[in-house]
Design a protein around this motif. Structure first.
Motif, PDB file in Angstrom:
ATOM      1  N   GLY A 185       0.810  -1.215   0.000  1.00 47.38           N
ATOM      2  CA  GLY A 185       0.000   0.000   0.000  1.00 47.38           C
ATOM      3  C   GLY A 185       0.842   1.263   0.000  1.00 47.38           C
ATOM      4  O   GLY A 185       0.547   2.239  -0.706  1.00 47.38           O
ATOM      5  N   MET A 186       1.921   1.262   0.787  1.00 47.28           N
ATOM      6  CA  MET A 186       2.799   2.432   0.848  1.00 47.28           C
ATOM      7  C   MET A 186       3.534   2.656  -0.476  1.00 47.28           C
ATOM      8  O   MET A 186       3.764   3.788  -0.888  1.00 47.28           O
ATOM      9  N   GLU A 187       3.883   1.576  -1.153  1.00 46.91           N
ATOM     10  CA  GLU A 187       4.536   1.698  -2.461  1.00 46.91           C
ATOM     11  C   GLU A 187       3.589   2.350  -3.471  1.00 46.91           C
ATOM     12  O   GLU A 187       4.002   3.234  -4.243  1.00 46.91           O
ATOM     13  N   LEU A 188       2.348   1.892  -3.479  1.00 51.28           N
ATOM     14  CA  LEU A 188       1.360   2.495  -4.381  1.00 51.28           C
ATOM     15  C   LEU A 188       1.165   3.976  -4.056  1.00 51.28           C
ATOM     16  O   LEU A 188       1.114   4.815  -4.968  1.00 51.28           O
ATOM     17  N   LEU A 189       1.049   4.300  -2.773  1.00 55.06           N
ATOM     18  CA  LEU A 189       0.833   5.691  -2.375  1.00 55.06           C
ATOM     19  C   LEU A 189       2.022   6.562  -2.748  1.00 55.06           C
ATOM     20  O   LEU A 189       1.848   7.711  -3.196  1.00 55.06           O
ATOM     21  N   SER A 190       3.243   6.031  -2.597  1.00 53.05           N
ATOM     22  CA  SER A 190       4.439   6.775  -3.005  1.00 53.05           C
ATOM     23  C   SER A 190       4.397   7.097  -4.492  1.00 53.05           C
ATOM     24  O   SER A 190       4.700   8.222  -4.910  1.00 53.05           O
ATOM     25  N   GLY A 191       4.024   6.090  -5.296  1.00 51.63           N
ATOM     26  CA  GLY A 191       3.944   6.314  -6.732  1.00 51.63           C
ATOM     27  C   GLY A 191       2.910   7.355  -7.105  1.00 51.63           C
ATOM     28  O   GLY A 191       3.160   8.220  -7.960  1.00 51.63           O
ATOM     29  N   VAL A 192       1.747   7.313  -6.455  1.00 48.31           N
ATOM     30  CA  VAL A 192       0.695   8.289  -6.743  1.00 48.31           C
ATOM     31  C   VAL A 192       1.143   9.697  -6.365  1.00 48.31           C
ATOM     32  O   VAL A 192       0.946  10.661  -7.131  1.00 48.31           O
ATOM     33  N   LEU A 193       1.753   9.848  -5.200  1.00 50.26           N
ATOM     34  CA  LEU A 193       2.222  11.164  -4.758  1.00 50.26           C
ATOM     35  C   LEU A 193       3.294  11.716  -5.690  1.00 50.26           C
ATOM     36  O   LEU A 193       3.314  12.922  -5.987  1.00 50.26           O
ATOM     37  N   LEU A 194       4.173  10.848  -6.161  1.00 49.62           N
ATOM     38  CA  LEU A 194       5.209  11.300  -7.088  1.00 49.62           C
ATOM     39  C   LEU A 194       4.619  11.702  -8.431  1.00 49.62           C
ATOM     40  O   LEU A 194       5.108  12.638  -9.080  1.00 49.62           O
ATOM     41  N   LEU A 195       3.567  11.007  -8.870  1.00 48.37           N
ATOM     42  CA  LEU A 195       2.893  11.399 -10.116  1.00 48.37           C
ATOM     43  C   LEU A 195       2.263  12.784  -9.981  1.00 48.37           C
ATOM     44  O   LEU A 195       2.331  13.612 -10.903  1.00 48.37           O
ATOM     45  N   ILE A 196       1.637  13.036  -8.827  1.00 44.95           N
ATOM     46  CA  ILE A 196       1.047  14.361  -8.591  1.00 44.95           C
ATOM     47  C   ILE A 196       2.130  15.419  -8.546  1.00 44.95           C
ATOM     48  O   ILE A 196       1.978  16.519  -9.095  1.00 44.95           O
ATOM     49  N   ALA A 197       3.269  15.080  -7.891  1.00 41.27           N
ATOM     50  CA  ALA A 197       4.389  16.023  -7.836  1.00 41.27           C
ATOM     51  C   ALA A 197       4.944  16.292  -9.228  1.00 41.27           C
ATOM     52  O   ALA A 197       5.319  17.428  -9.555  1.00 41.27           O
ATOM     53  N   ALA A 198       4.994  15.264 -10.077  1.00 43.08           N
ATOM     54  CA  ALA A 198       5.470  15.441 -11.451  1.00 43.08           C
ATOM     55  C   ALA A 198       4.540  16.365 -12.225  1.00 43.08           C
ATOM     56  O   ALA A 198       4.994  17.238 -12.992  1.00 43.08           O
ATOM     57  N   ARG A 199       3.244  16.200 -12.018  1.00 39.13           N
ATOM     58  CA  ARG A 199       2.266  17.066 -12.676  1.00 39.13           C
ATOM     59  C   ARG A 199       2.424  18.513 -12.223  1.00 39.13           C
ATOM     60  O   ARG A 199       2.384  19.450 -13.031  1.00 39.13           O
ATOM     61  N   MET A 200       2.647  18.691 -10.924  1.00 40.58           N
ATOM     62  CA  MET A 200       2.829  20.033 -10.391  1.00 40.58           C
ATOM     63  C   MET A 200       4.103  20.676 -10.922  1.00 40.58           C
ATOM     64  O   MET A 200       4.126  21.864 -11.275  1.00 40.58           O
ATOM     65  N   ALA A 201       5.189  19.883 -11.015  1.00 39.74           N
ATOM     66  CA  ALA A 201       6.452  20.411 -11.541  1.00 39.74           C
ATOM     67  C   ALA A 201       6.321  20.766 -13.020  1.00 39.74           C
ATOM     68  O   ALA A 201       6.867  21.770 -13.479  1.00 39.74           O
ATOM     69  N   LYS A 202       5.550  19.976 -13.755  1.00 42.31           N
ATOM     70  CA  LYS A 202       5.344  20.272 -15.182  1.00 42.31           C
ATOM     71  C   LYS A 202       4.582  21.572 -15.370  1.00 42.31           C
ATOM     72  O   LYS A 202       4.914  22.389 -16.245  1.00 42.31           O
ATOM     73  N   LEU A 203       3.560  21.772 -14.570  1.00 40.90           N
ATOM     74  CA  LEU A 203       2.786  23.016 -14.640  1.00 40.90           C
ATOM     75  C   LEU A 203       3.647  24.209 -14.264  1.00 40.90           C
ATOM     76  O   LEU A 203       3.539  25.280 -14.864  1.00 40.90           O
ATOM     77  N   HIS A 204       4.517  24.016 -13.283  1.00 40.98           N
ATOM     78  CA  HIS A 204       5.398  25.114 -12.857  1.00 40.98           C
ATOM     79  C   HIS A 204       6.392  25.468 -13.948  1.00 40.98           C
ATOM     80  O   HIS A 204       6.687  26.647 -14.185  1.00 40.98           O
ATOM     81  N   HIS A 205       6.912  24.456 -14.647  1.00 42.15           N
ATOM     82  CA  HIS A 205       7.879  24.707 -15.721  1.00 42.15           C
ATOM     83  C   HIS A 205       7.232  25.345 -16.936  1.00 42.15           C
ATOM     84  O   HIS A 205       7.862  26.136 -17.652  1.00 42.15           O
ATOM     85  N   SER A 206       5.976  25.009 -17.185  1.00 42.80           N
ATOM     86  CA  SER A 206       5.299  25.528 -18.370  1.00 42.80           C
ATOM     87  C   SER A 206       4.688  26.906 -18.137  1.00 42.80           C
ATOM     88  O   SER A 206       4.387  27.617 -19.103  1.00 42.80           O
ATOM     89  N   SER A 207       4.510  27.312 -16.903  1.00 43.86           N
ATOM     90  CA  SER A 207       3.858  28.601 -16.621  1.00 43.86           C
ATOM     91  C   SER A 207       4.629  29.820 -17.133  1.00 43.86           C
ATOM     92  O   SER A 207       4.032  30.743 -17.667  1.00 43.86           O
ATOM     93  N   PRO A 208       5.983  29.871 -17.050  1.00 44.21           N
ATOM     94  CA  PRO A 208       6.675  31.028 -17.634  1.00 44.21           C
ATOM     95  C   PRO A 208       6.494  31.133 -19.142  1.00 44.21           C
ATOM     96  O   PRO A 208       6.378  32.210 -19.704  1.00 44.21           O
ATOM     97  N   THR A 209       6.457  29.940 -19.813  1.00 46.93           N
ATOM     98  CA  THR A 209       6.268  29.937 -21.248  1.00 46.93           C
ATOM     99  C   THR A 209       4.887  30.447 -21.636  1.00 46.93           C
ATOM    100  O   THR A 209       4.700  31.201 -22.601  1.00 46.93           O
ATOM    101  N   MET A 210       3.854  30.012 -20.808  1.00 44.89           N
ATOM    102  CA  MET A 210       2.499  30.448 -21.098  1.00 44.89           C
ATOM    103  C   MET A 210       2.335  31.934 -20.878  1.00 44.89           C
ATOM    104  O   MET A 210       1.561  32.605 -21.564  1.00 44.89           O
ATOM    105  N   ALA A 211       3.098  32.483 -19.893  1.00 45.33           N
ATOM    106  CA  ALA A 211       3.015  33.906 -19.639  1.00 45.33           C
ATOM    107  C   ALA A 211       3.631  34.672 -20.798  1.00 45.33           C
ATOM    108  O   ALA A 211       3.207  35.764 -21.141  1.00 45.33           O
TER     109      ALA A 211
END
Length: 208
Positions: free
Chosen positions: A182-208
């Motif tokens: 269960g903890m392995e699955l939760l780690s993977g899900v949290l990292l996927l959300i973190a990856a999504r957040m990092a992608k949005l952060h990297h793309s925001s200067p370009t969108m601006a």
């Protein structure tokens, strides 16, 4: 309340550490399977109860470290059913330790990808944890199937009467392995959300 990138990766790290600890404790203990004797006359079979791990059995307070060794066994002495069970045991004692080792490297990958804030690395690490969870799931599921088949084979050999006063159950070591999964699955899900957040952060200067 806004969840930050730092909170996500810290939570993922805690879950990953817990998953490693749970699985290590599970593999190192002998309470995967518990056999309790409930005879009418307790004086006859009071020391027959046992609990076992992946590599050893504790029976009547005595540890038999080499009682389960599917790699050095003489296969010519066993029936086809017994050989099948030995092969299953061999798979279990390879898959679960492999998952433990991979979790260790997964923690290193998670630390590097979190510090780099790379969406690609974070996604890759999340996928890595999902693979680890799949290995853990396979190992635990195989052990459950193996245990039921062993009980069925024992009942076939001794008959239902021979197991009339025997109570079997899975122990807390198996529960720790499920918690690790269960903890392995939760780690993977949290990292996927973190990856999504990092992608949005990297793309925001370009969108601006």
């Amino acid at each position: 309340m806004r969840v930050t990138f730092g909170c996500l990766v810290i939570a993922a790290g805690i879950c990953g550490t817990l998953s490693f600890g749970f699985l290590a404790a599970s593999l190192g203990t002998e309470y995967w399977y518990i056999i309790e004797m409930n005879p009418v006359n307790m004086s006859d079979l009071e020391d027959m109860s046992s609990h076992s791990g992946l590599w050893s059995i504790n029976e009547g307070g005595k540890m038999y470290a080499d009682s389960i060794d599917s790699f050095t066994a003489d296969y010519s002495r066993y029936s086809e059913t017994e050989l099948h069970m030995l092969n299953m045991h061999s798979a279990i004692v390879v898959v679960l330790p492999l998952s433990l080792v991979l979790l260790l490297f997964g923690g290193i990958c998670g630390l590097v990808s979190s510090l780099a804030r790379s969406p690609v690395l974070l996604t890759g690490t999340a996928s890595y944890f999902f693979i680890c969870s799949l290995l853990t799931l396979c190992g635990v599921s195989l052990y459950i199937i193996y245990s039921y088949q062993a009980l069925a084979e024992t009942e076939r050999l001794v008959g239902p009467e021979g197991l009339a006063y025997v109570h079997t159950s899975f122990g807390w070591s198996l529960g720790l392995a499920w918690l690790s999964y269960g903890m392995e699955l939760l780690s993977g899900v949290l990292l996927l959300i973190a990856a999504r957040m990092a992608k949005l952060h990297h793309s925001s200067p370009t969108m601006a």
